[in-house]
Design a protein around this motif. Structure first.
Motif, PDB file in Angstrom:
ATOM      1  N   ALA A 263     -56.965   2.518  43.733  1.00  0.00           N
ATOM      2  CA  ALA A 263     -56.993   2.930  42.590  1.00  0.00           C
ATOM      3  C   ALA A 263     -57.046   4.424  42.534  1.00  0.00           C
ATOM      4  CB  ALA A 263     -58.145   2.243  42.133  1.00  0.00           C
ATOM      5  N   GLY A 264     -56.029   5.173  43.128  1.00  0.00           N
ATOM      6  CA  GLY A 264     -56.073   6.580  42.984  1.00  0.00           C
ATOM      7  C   GLY A 264     -57.142   7.434  43.709  1.00  0.00           C
ATOM      8  N   ALA A 265     -58.037   6.605  44.524  1.00  0.00           N
ATOM      9  CA  ALA A 265     -58.845   7.257  45.382  1.00  0.00           C
ATOM     10  C   ALA A 265     -58.687   6.892  46.843  1.00  0.00           C
ATOM     11  CB  ALA A 265     -60.315   6.783  45.039  1.00  0.00           C
ATOM     12  N   VAL A 266     -59.130   7.912  47.656  1.00  0.00           N
ATOM     13  CA  VAL A 266     -59.011   7.505  49.119  1.00  0.00           C
ATOM     14  C   VAL A 266     -60.107   6.992  49.833  1.00  0.00           C
ATOM     15  CG1 VAL A 266     -58.173   8.658  51.260  1.00  0.00           C
ATOM     16  CG2 VAL A 266     -57.102   9.441  49.422  1.00  0.00           C
ATOM     17  N   VAL A 267     -60.051   5.918  50.449  1.00  0.00           N
ATOM     18  CA  VAL A 267     -61.220   5.346  51.322  1.00  0.00           C
ATOM     19  C   VAL A 267     -60.622   5.235  52.722  1.00  0.00           C
ATOM     20  CG1 VAL A 267     -62.130   3.118  51.790  1.00  0.00           C
ATOM     21  CG2 VAL A 267     -61.344   3.786  49.407  1.00  0.00           C
ATOM     22  N   ARG A 268     -61.877   5.786  53.563  1.00  0.00           N
ATOM     23  CA  ARG A 268     -61.724   6.041  54.867  1.00  0.00           C
ATOM     24  C   ARG A 268     -62.242   4.632  55.644  1.00  0.00           C
ATOM     25  NH1 ARG A 268     -59.107   8.958  58.606  1.00  0.00           N
ATOM     26  NH2 ARG A 268     -60.424   9.647  60.453  1.00  0.00           N
ATOM     27  N   ALA A 269     -61.520   4.143  56.575  1.00  0.00           N
ATOM     28  CA  ALA A 269     -61.812   2.730  57.095  1.00  0.00           C
ATOM     29  C   ALA A 269     -61.489   2.478  58.536  1.00  0.00           C
ATOM     30  CB  ALA A 269     -60.800   1.724  56.093  1.00  0.00           C
ATOM     31  N   LEU A 270     -61.900   1.564  59.082  1.00  0.00           N
ATOM     32  CA  LEU A 270     -61.299   1.402  60.487  1.00  0.00           C
ATOM     33  C   LEU A 270     -59.864   0.431  60.384  1.00  0.00           C
ATOM     34  CD1 LEU A 270     -64.576  -0.355  62.334  1.00  0.00           C
ATOM     35  CD2 LEU A 270     -63.366   1.891  62.827  1.00  0.00           C
ATOM     36  N   ALA A 271     -58.964   0.977  61.332  1.00  0.00           N
ATOM     37  CA  ALA A 271     -57.454   0.424  61.182  1.00  0.00           C
ATOM     38  C   ALA A 271     -57.516  -0.714  62.211  1.00  0.00           C
ATOM     39  CB  ALA A 271     -56.573   1.431  61.597  1.00  0.00           C
ATOM     40  N   VAL A 272     -58.082  -1.885  61.477  1.00  0.00           N
ATOM     41  CA  VAL A 272     -58.195  -3.033  62.341  1.00  0.00           C
ATOM     42  C   VAL A 272     -56.777  -3.779  62.693  1.00  0.00           C
ATOM     43  CG1 VAL A 272     -59.369  -5.432  62.690  1.00  0.00           C
ATOM     44  CG2 VAL A 272     -60.464  -3.236  61.874  1.00  0.00           C
ATOM     45  N   ASN A 273     -56.096  -4.118  61.375  1.00  0.00           N
ATOM     46  CA  ASN A 273     -55.072  -4.745  61.567  1.00  0.00           C
ATOM     47  C   ASN A 273     -53.996  -4.492  60.285  1.00  0.00           C
ATOM     48  OD1 ASN A 273     -53.217  -7.013  61.333  1.00  0.00           O
ATOM     49  ND2 ASN A 273     -54.538  -8.705  60.966  1.00  0.00           N
ATOM     50  N   VAL A 274     -53.402  -3.117  60.589  1.00  0.00           N
ATOM     51  CA  VAL A 274     -52.493  -2.624  59.652  1.00  0.00           C
ATOM     52  C   VAL A 274     -51.293  -2.265  60.204  1.00  0.00           C
ATOM     53  CG1 VAL A 274     -54.742  -1.606  58.229  1.00  0.00           C
ATOM     54  CG2 VAL A 274     -53.445  -0.240  60.233  1.00  0.00           C
ATOM     55  N   GLN A 275     -50.178  -2.158  59.531  1.00  0.00           N
ATOM     56  CA  GLN A 275     -48.791  -2.198  59.826  1.00  0.00           C
ATOM     57  C   GLN A 275     -48.470  -0.584  59.833  1.00  0.00           C
ATOM     58  OE1 GLN A 275     -46.788  -4.567  61.040  1.00  0.00           O
ATOM     59  NE2 GLN A 275     -48.758  -5.562  60.568  1.00  0.00           N
ATOM     60  N   GLY A 276     -49.327   0.599  59.208  1.00  0.00           N
ATOM     61  CA  GLY A 276     -49.058   1.831  59.310  1.00  0.00           C
ATOM     62  C   GLY A 276     -48.913   2.325  57.935  1.00  0.00           C
ATOM     63  N   PRO A 277     -48.618   3.746  57.906  1.00  0.00           N
ATOM     64  CA  PRO A 277     -48.520   4.275  56.640  1.00  0.00           C
ATOM     65  C   PRO A 277     -47.549   3.560  55.704  1.00  0.00           C
ATOM     66  CG  PRO A 277     -48.436   6.006  58.482  1.00  0.00           C
ATOM     67  CD  PRO A 277     -48.289   4.674  59.008  1.00  0.00           C
ATOM     68  N   GLY A 278     -47.844   3.786  54.661  1.00  0.00           N
ATOM     69  CA  GLY A 278     -47.188   3.030  53.334  1.00  0.00           C
ATOM     70  C   GLY A 278     -47.338   1.478  53.353  1.00  0.00           C
ATOM     71  N   ALA A 279     -47.903   0.701  54.280  1.00  0.00           N
ATOM     72  CA  ALA A 279     -48.034  -0.455  54.043  1.00  0.00           C
ATOM     73  C   ALA A 279     -49.398  -1.132  53.341  1.00  0.00           C
ATOM     74  CB  ALA A 279     -48.358  -1.093  55.542  1.00  0.00           C
ATOM     75  N   ALA A 280     -49.350  -2.009  52.683  1.00  0.00           N
ATOM     76  CA  ALA A 280     -50.394  -2.639  52.183  1.00  0.00           C
ATOM     77  C   ALA A 280     -51.549  -3.220  52.927  1.00  0.00           C
ATOM     78  CB  ALA A 280     -49.885  -3.797  51.157  1.00  0.00           C
ATOM     79  N   THR A 281     -52.617  -3.251  52.551  1.00  0.00           N
ATOM     80  CA  THR A 281     -53.760  -3.635  53.434  1.00  0.00           C
ATOM     81  C   THR A 281     -54.907  -4.055  52.451  1.00  0.00           C
ATOM     82  OG1 THR A 281     -55.279  -3.002  55.119  1.00  0.00           O
ATOM     83  CG2 THR A 281     -55.131  -1.209  53.128  1.00  0.00           C
ATOM     84  N   THR A 282     -55.816  -4.881  53.024  1.00  0.00           N
ATOM     85  CA  THR A 282     -57.020  -5.245  52.484  1.00  0.00           C
ATOM     86  C   THR A 282     -58.151  -4.828  52.999  1.00  0.00           C
ATOM     87  OG1 THR A 282     -55.810  -7.486  51.815  1.00  0.00           O
ATOM     88  CG2 THR A 282     -58.415  -7.543  51.465  1.00  0.00           C
ATOM     89  N   LEU A 283     -59.278  -4.125  52.433  1.00  0.00           N
ATOM     90  CA  LEU A 283     -60.542  -3.617  52.939  1.00  0.00           C
ATOM     91  C   LEU A 283     -61.404  -4.551  52.695  1.00  0.00           C
ATOM     92  CD1 LEU A 283     -60.136   0.193  51.380  1.00  0.00           C
ATOM     93  CD2 LEU A 283     -59.394  -0.635  53.850  1.00  0.00           C
ATOM     94  N   SER A 284     -62.117  -4.827  53.684  1.00  0.00           N
ATOM     95  CA  SER A 284     -63.308  -5.726  53.741  1.00  0.00           C
ATOM     96  C   SER A 284     -64.475  -4.917  54.077  1.00  0.00           C
ATOM     97  CB  SER A 284     -62.960  -6.870  55.128  1.00  0.00           C
ATOM     98  OG  SER A 284     -64.241  -7.393  55.325  1.00  0.00           O
ATOM     99  N   LEU A 285     -65.395  -5.442  53.178  1.00  0.00           N
ATOM    100  CA  LEU A 285     -66.797  -4.492  53.215  1.00  0.00           C
ATOM    101  C   LEU A 285     -68.048  -5.412  52.821  1.00  0.00           C
ATOM    102  CD1 LEU A 285     -68.133  -1.703  53.411  1.00  0.00           C
ATOM    103  CD2 LEU A 285     -67.440  -1.322  51.000  1.00  0.00           C
ATOM    104  N   ARG A 286     -68.971  -5.596  53.742  1.00  0.00           N
ATOM    105  CA  ARG A 286     -70.110  -6.549  53.567  1.00  0.00           C
ATOM    106  C   ARG A 286     -71.047  -5.996  52.317  1.00  0.00           C
ATOM    107  NH1 ARG A 286     -68.169 -11.259  55.128  1.00  0.00           N
ATOM    108  NH2 ARG A 286     -67.521 -11.343  57.437  1.00  0.00           N
ATOM    109  N   PRO A 287     -71.488  -6.722  51.619  1.00  0.00           N
ATOM    110  CA  PRO A 287     -72.251  -6.100  50.228  1.00  0.00           C
ATOM    111  C   PRO A 287     -73.569  -5.472  50.680  1.00  0.00           C
ATOM    112  CG  PRO A 287     -71.511  -8.246  49.706  1.00  0.00           C
ATOM    113  CD  PRO A 287     -71.165  -7.977  51.430  1.00  0.00           C
ATOM    114  N   GLU A 288     -73.970  -5.856  52.147  1.00  0.00           N
ATOM    115  CA  GLU A 288     -75.565  -5.271  52.800  1.00  0.00           C
ATOM    116  C   GLU A 288     -75.027  -3.851  53.152  1.00  0.00           C
ATOM    117  OE1 GLU A 288     -74.039  -8.416  55.883  1.00  0.00           O
ATOM    118  OE2 GLU A 288     -74.203  -8.010  53.663  1.00  0.00           O
ATOM    119  N   ARG A 289     -74.004  -3.564  53.389  1.00  0.00           N
ATOM    120  CA  ARG A 289     -73.597  -2.370  54.352  1.00  0.00           C
ATOM    121  C   ARG A 289     -73.101  -1.306  53.126  1.00  0.00           C
ATOM    122  NH1 ARG A 289     -72.338  -4.172  59.443  1.00  0.00           N
ATOM    123  NH2 ARG A 289     -73.792  -5.796  59.781  1.00  0.00           N
TER     124      ARG A 289
END
Length: 366
Positions: A263-289
């Protein structure tokens, strides 16, 4: 956990189809260790119960081989597999007493009366229902009936016990009590258990390892803590526990980390299962974290949001926030004095989390 790596139960390239076209189970390879409590977990139609029925002998594998203690059992009839079974509906004989129900599997095996009496007594002691031997099933509560069904599955000392949604008919409190009963019995007896459920909380509570099924395939096989803390794909992240899901696109990958545009912002995350720059991804984040941040230190991910809803859960306040274009983002705010009591729907907040707690996984449709 069992110390041996020797497979006690093994599925080798097992497939199952009912119509000759659609595979309900697809090329299943699974090794279960002796003495292990393994749970097959997944939604309805994922293939987990079919796998259990093939292991029990009530369904035939279309392809592949199933081994029990090193012996192929595809063509061994169910009554010769030496497997105990516990079902959701208990399957107790209503016209027999509790003792007669427990004696039945011993009688069909031709055991002597004195041996049967001793085994029935021991089985009743195991589930702490010694005084109920002469009652009929209709005179027992649901929890007592389930304990008798469990005792009947164990009375002939089988190599393996299979349980198919055995607690599904019980109320919440009794279900939780029975989870611990079964777990403690497993630990005390050292039996091998294969358990089927669609309840992820049940699987996390009871199991040494959990095989998460979807669409006839094991998506991940791991101990409960690993499944929850380190899901390998977006399905497992969403199915195990509560999870915030943010859809984005990878900007850069930097070693174990990546930057993802959401949504126009940049999120820093662990690259667990991504195809590389330009690829779509799903970010997973537990509510208690996730935290509602006041300071600025220590959190690379900080975004403005707005409180949408507050639900009191006793030990925490379930806080739904609109952030990064998602109005269903959940934060579990600990119920500490003065921490969340002043929040109101509509309040502006700052939402923050660590990059290590945010996992970039395979893309999922919105």
């Amino acid at each position: 956990m069992p110390s041996t790596d020797t497979a006690f139960v093994r599925f080798a390239d097992v497939q199952k189809t009912y119509d000759g076209e659609t595979l309900v189970v697809k090329n299943l390879n699974l090794a279960i260790r002796r003495g292990e409590f393994l749970t097959m977990l997944g939604p309805s139609g994922s293939g987990k119960t079919t796998c259990l029925m093939m292991l029990a002998g009530f369904e035939a594998a279309t392809h592949g081989e199933i081994f029990l203690d090193g012996r192929p059992i595809n063509h061994v009839p169910p009554y010769r597999r030496d497997i105990g079974m516990v079902f959701q509906n208990y399957a107790l004989f209503p016209h027999m007493s509790v003792a007669e129900n427990l004696a039945f599997p011993l009688e069909v095996r031709g055991m002597a009366k004195d041996v049967i009496a001793a085994k029935v007594k021991r089985a009743l002691e195991m589930v702490r229902l010694e005084s109920f031997a002469n009652r009929r099933p209709a005179q027992l509560s649901g929890g007592q009936q389930q304990r008798i069904a469990l005792a009947r599955a164990l009375v002939f000392e089988p190599k393996l016990v299979l349980m198919d949604e055995p607690l599904g008919a019980l109320d919440k409190q009794l279900r939780e009590n029975m989870q611990y009963e079964i777990k403690h019995l497993h630990e005390r007896l050292g039996i091998t258990v294969v358990y089927v459920t669609h309840d992820q909380g049940e699987a996390l509570t009871m199991s040494d390892r959990v095989a998460v099924f979807n669409d006839g395939v094991i998506q991940q096989l791991a101990p409960p803590a690993e499944l929850y803390e380190a899901p390998e794909n977006a399905f497992v992240a969403q199915f195990i526990g509560e999870n915030n899901r943010l859809l984005g696109r990878v900007r850069t990958v930097d070693g174990p980390y990546c930057d993802v545009e959401v949504a126009g912002a940049v999120v820093r995350a662990l690259a667990v299962n991504v195809q590389g720059p330009g690829a779509a991804t799903t970010l997973s984040l537990r509510p208690e974290r996730v935290v509602l941040a006041n300071g600025t230190d220590g959190y690379p991910n900080r975004f403005p949001g707005r409180v949408e809803e507050l639900i009191y859960h006793g030990d925490h306040i379930r806080t739904r926030v609109n952030v990064l274009g998602h109005d269903d983002f959940i934060i579990k705010v600990p119920n500490r004095a003065g921490h969340a009591n002043d929040l109101r729907p509509g309040d502006p907040v700052t939402v923050a989390w660590l990059a290590e707690d945010c996992r970039a996984l395979d893309p999922q449709p919105d």
